[in-house]
Design a protein around this motif. Sequence first.
Motif: not given
Length: 321
Positions: A113-131
């Motif tokens: 009876r509660g609600e949780v929102l999950t959001s996922i983001f990515v940061r990259s440089e030259q195709g490699a994930v930095t965050g």
Amino acid sequence: MSAFTRLWQRAPLWRTALITTGVCGVFSVLFPAPWLVNRLPYYGTLTSKVGHMLGRSATTPDATSNEQEGRRMISQPPMDAQFEGIIPFAGRQLPLPAGKWHPVLNYQDDVDRGEVLTSIFVRSEQGAVTGFIIAQATTQSLPTSETEQLPAQCHNTFNFTVGDLPQDGNRTECWMTSPIKVANNLFLTSNQALQGMMSSPLFIPPALQRLGMMGFQLPPVLVDAAWTRIEKSKSGKGVDFATIHTLISPALPGPKATVPGSPENWSHGGMADAPVVADFVGRTDSWLKGWLPYLRKSYKGEMDSSIPLPPGIAVDPGFHS
């Protein structure tokens, strides 16, 4: 010749309708609609018997399962979108560290009876994930029991560093840095409470699978700079929370995502033998402590999104300008 036979021969449309009705009736029994099964119990019994005769273990979707699925919504925004600065999130705000962040996945879950929102983001440089950011927050209050594992993530001996505010009975706040190993497109950690979230089949595998399909390369190690706030609901029922996990890459600049030190060094005990690891962890901890005031203000929705975040504060150790 009977009346039925004459009608069969002289009325092709009626004949077609009769055949179609029979075929649809058979298919409705073999592949029953969930809503029809729920409304007609005897119909559900019939379709179950038919399915058993055909050797199917379950011919009708479980009503409880359908209800649970209806309480979960997942979406994949266009990854060519990019965000900077401060963005709206779960009725609050989310400050983004330096760089351009791409949305990977949004997941809405109704929990007791509660609600949780999950959001996922990515940061990259030259195709490699930095965050890699995993942001979670309530959009409706939850029972206190649903948030017990959140403080447990902070108070774990496997973390690099830990900090928290004194509890006042109304609010709990803690932060930490913790090692996250990446293997076979999985996030692995010795922090059991944290592993529960990092291995969630509901949103982590779809997010990592999407990154792989888009050609993003994850480094073998990430450092989780996490912040969690739990407070009693203003309505007096349950609690609200927000937890922001910013997984920062210690990899050297470049597409190969080479991480200094050995895998054993990226642990609470092992970093003492690798100054380069200890240095990155120290810089991440310092950055997180400077980032905390912005996380607190964003939780209350008090930040002005038109004012850029100070570069000296927003630039985390994984960002390569």
